[in-house]
Scaffold this motif. Sequence first.
Motif, mmCIF file in Angstrom:
data_model
loop_
_atom_site.group_PDB
_atom_site.id
_atom_site.type_symbol
_atom_site.label_atom_id
_atom_site.label_comp_id
_atom_site.label_asym_id
_atom_site.label_seq_id
_atom_site.Cartn_x
_atom_site.Cartn_y
_atom_site.Cartn_z
ATOM 1 N N THR A 309 0.827 -1.210 0.000
ATOM 2 C CA THR A 309 0.000 0.000 0.000
ATOM 3 C C THR A 309 0.859 1.256 0.000
ATOM 4 O O THR A 309 0.569 2.230 -0.715
ATOM 5 C CB THR A 309 -0.920 -0.001 1.233
ATOM 6 N N THR A 310 1.927 1.242 0.781
ATOM 7 C CA THR A 310 2.820 2.406 0.827
ATOM 8 C C THR A 310 3.510 2.618 -0.518
ATOM 9 O O THR A 310 3.621 3.756 -1.000
ATOM 10 C CB THR A 310 3.865 2.207 1.931
ATOM 11 N N VAL A 311 3.982 1.535 -1.130
ATOM 12 C CA VAL A 311 4.629 1.657 -2.443
ATOM 13 C C VAL A 311 3.643 2.175 -3.478
ATOM 14 O O VAL A 311 3.971 3.043 -4.302
ATOM 15 C CB VAL A 311 5.218 0.292 -2.860
ATOM 16 N N PRO A 322 2.260 6.508 -17.679
ATOM 17 C CA PRO A 322 1.598 5.231 -17.336
ATOM 18 C C PRO A 322 2.520 4.017 -17.466
ATOM 19 O O PRO A 322 2.495 3.131 -16.608
ATOM 20 C CB PRO A 322 0.428 5.167 -18.327
ATOM 21 N N LYS A 323 3.320 3.958 -18.536
ATOM 22 C CA LYS A 323 4.185 2.783 -18.713
ATOM 23 C C LYS A 323 5.244 2.719 -17.622
ATOM 24 O O LYS A 323 5.535 1.636 -17.087
ATOM 25 C CB LYS A 323 4.841 2.834 -20.095
ATOM 26 N N LEU A 324 5.837 3.840 -17.284
ATOM 27 C CA LEU A 324 6.819 3.872 -16.206
ATOM 28 C C LEU A 324 6.176 3.471 -14.886
ATOM 29 O O LEU A 324 6.766 2.712 -14.096
ATOM 30 C CB LEU A 324 7.422 5.277 -16.097
ATOM 31 N N ARG A 325 4.974 3.952 -14.632
ATOM 32 C CA ARG A 325 4.276 3.596 -13.389
ATOM 33 C C ARG A 325 4.009 2.096 -13.323
ATOM 34 O O ARG A 325 4.270 1.447 -12.291
ATOM 35 C CB ARG A 325 2.963 4.371 -13.310
ATOM 36 N N LYS A 330 5.326 -3.164 -11.028
ATOM 37 C CA LYS A 330 5.536 -4.600 -11.219
ATOM 38 C C LYS A 330 6.880 -5.036 -10.629
ATOM 39 O O LYS A 330 6.972 -6.056 -9.927
ATOM 40 C CB LYS A 330 5.489 -4.915 -12.719
ATOM 41 N N ILE A 331 7.934 -4.251 -10.870
ATOM 42 C CA ILE A 331 9.267 -4.623 -10.385
ATOM 43 C C ILE A 331 9.318 -4.567 -8.858
ATOM 44 O O ILE A 331 9.828 -5.495 -8.202
ATOM 45 C CB ILE A 331 10.326 -3.687 -11.002
#
Length: 706
Positions: A309-311, A322-325, A330-331
């Motif tokens: 949740t914090t991340v 959006p792609k960077l987010r 995911k990583i």
Amino acid sequence: MLNLTLVDLPGITKVPVGDQPADIEYQIRDMIMQYICKENCLILAVTPANTDLATSDALKLAKDVDPQGQRTIGVITKLDLMDKGTDALEILENRLLPLRRGYIGVVNRSQKDIDGKKDIKAALLAEEQFFQSHPAYRHMAARMGTPYLQKMLNQQLTNHIRDTLPAFRCHLQNQLLTLNKEAEEYRQYGPDDAGRRTKILLKSIQHLAVDFEKLIEGSGDKVDTNNLSGGARINRIFHECFPYELIKLELDEQKLRREITYAIRNIHGVRTGLFTPDLAFEAIVKKQISRLNGPCMKLIDMVSQELLTTVHQCINKLNSFPKLRDETEKIVTTEIREQESKCRDQVLLLIDVQLAYINTKHEDFVGFTNAQQTHNQSTKKIAAGMVGNQAVTPLSSLIIIRKGWLTISNISIMKGGAKEYWFILTAESLSWFKDDEEKEKKYMLPLDNLKLRDTEKGFMSSKFAFAIFNTELRNVYKDYKYLELACNSQEELDSWKASLLRAGVYPEKVTVDGQGNGAPENFTDPQLERQVETIRNLVDSYMSIIYKTIRDLMPKTIMHLIINSVKEFISSELLAQLYALGECSALMDESPEQQQHREEVLRKHAALKEALSVIGEISTSTCSTPLPPPVDSSWIQPTSPSLPRKSAPGGRLVVRGHAPPVPQMTTHIAPTASVTTDGLKQHRSQPHRAPPSVPKRVPPSIPNVK
């Protein structure tokens, strides 16, 4: 000459004509109010000269919305149609029925002139000749006519601009300063500039690492005063939720004694044991240690979920890309799951280490000799406690564990219903007061023989509740068998439960014997009873050591293997893994919303600079006219439920009928009115007075005509 917006409003129709609705008077009045209620408009109260001025609906409506007369200008028409021997000199000189801004007389084209297609220039010339040739108005001809009215309105607009321009310029400058930094970043941003994209990527990941560390470690920047988040919630899980889960592991006393009895008998077999078997102690202790798997795994799950949740809260700031987010989330999520798996293995190893060797030489362990002495002295302590209570207050009753507001929700409506009190929990009692001043104590409840029970949340209730009851089935409070207490949030509920555990109020145990062994046995062998009591004391002593160790090691293990590892990963390895994807250029593609926002910021920034440039070129050295002093306008009766009066031509007052009621007040201000300042927003309002509003009325019903 500056431009003004003129709105020609209709007169109020008293009687419906033709297909007009029955409430035509109210509809027209509401429409007029929509314009004249606005503070940035001038009201031209037009009244024909051949009618009684005291009965003017225009003046009455203007009085309702402009009682100080600062926006109202009287306009007298049809001066050329007055009866011979009469004139409106006293009115135009503002002596008969005064207004603060006075009256201006005009002569418009007649219907015959309109039909004859008389042009405006000729009409204005005829108007000028009328005032100059009329014996009553000749001396004031320069202050009469349409051109003078136009000049006066233009002067009011000039005054308005002079008054509002400084505040308007300050407002624009503040907006420009707010947008300067963001606009400068967007101006330097090039969608096809690879170097600029790389720089933004580096800054975004750095900000992500800093934000995550602040949420975990705590920071004084932008403190959330409404909810716990990040490290504060993890701290609550470590020190409130986890101890509560450990307390719930405690077995029912009868069940534990039965297990010890079976263990002793099974170890002795057909023999009659003379000594207390240590194998029974080890068997019971190992079974208790094995049950720690559940709470420990649950603790890891709760911390991992809070960490996710914090991340997610930090990554949401990357919504512009959006792609960077998505790739970052995911990583980081994968890394958290990997560290969670390592932590689970480490915790299982920690429990296996405790199972591998039962250290009966621990300095805090009572040992067999002390356990037997404890059993022998237990009856003496009970007897000593029954001799008599001393008047000395124990020190533990003075230690306050928790204070706060709780609602007693199970009191019937006939006895006052649910009510909120200020509660104080000590190691000996639970007291509540009328308020947090702690002057009027309502009740003090001793904690002896009290247990804690969860209650279901009510269908219509927004509170979180738990119940306290007496294990000996005695009344807890007055004639109530239990006391149901409610608080406002789940976090507050968990905190109260943890505090009650510290005070020795444990949760209720639901015991189910699934082995078919029946009811607990009654001891007939005194030697077996002594052995059971001895092992029971040993188990209590050793498990208290284990619980203390687990409570200490679990937060440290999770902090090291999960939280610190994830924090280090975000700050040092996340960027490398993003580069390893080989799509750095695609990662920095803007979302359509961000692209639109960037263009809007740049457009607004340019518009503000242009507006300030235009304002800077405006000369404020124009002449201005001061606001005329107030006059006695009490002759205009505002509309009210009472019967207002009007003046007859002879000066005699007569009663007239009801007028529509005064409109309700509102805060809505629009930029259009009878005469408005075009393109300028009102920045200065009259103090101590709310602007009037558009009235809302229920129209009268249409009568049935037979």
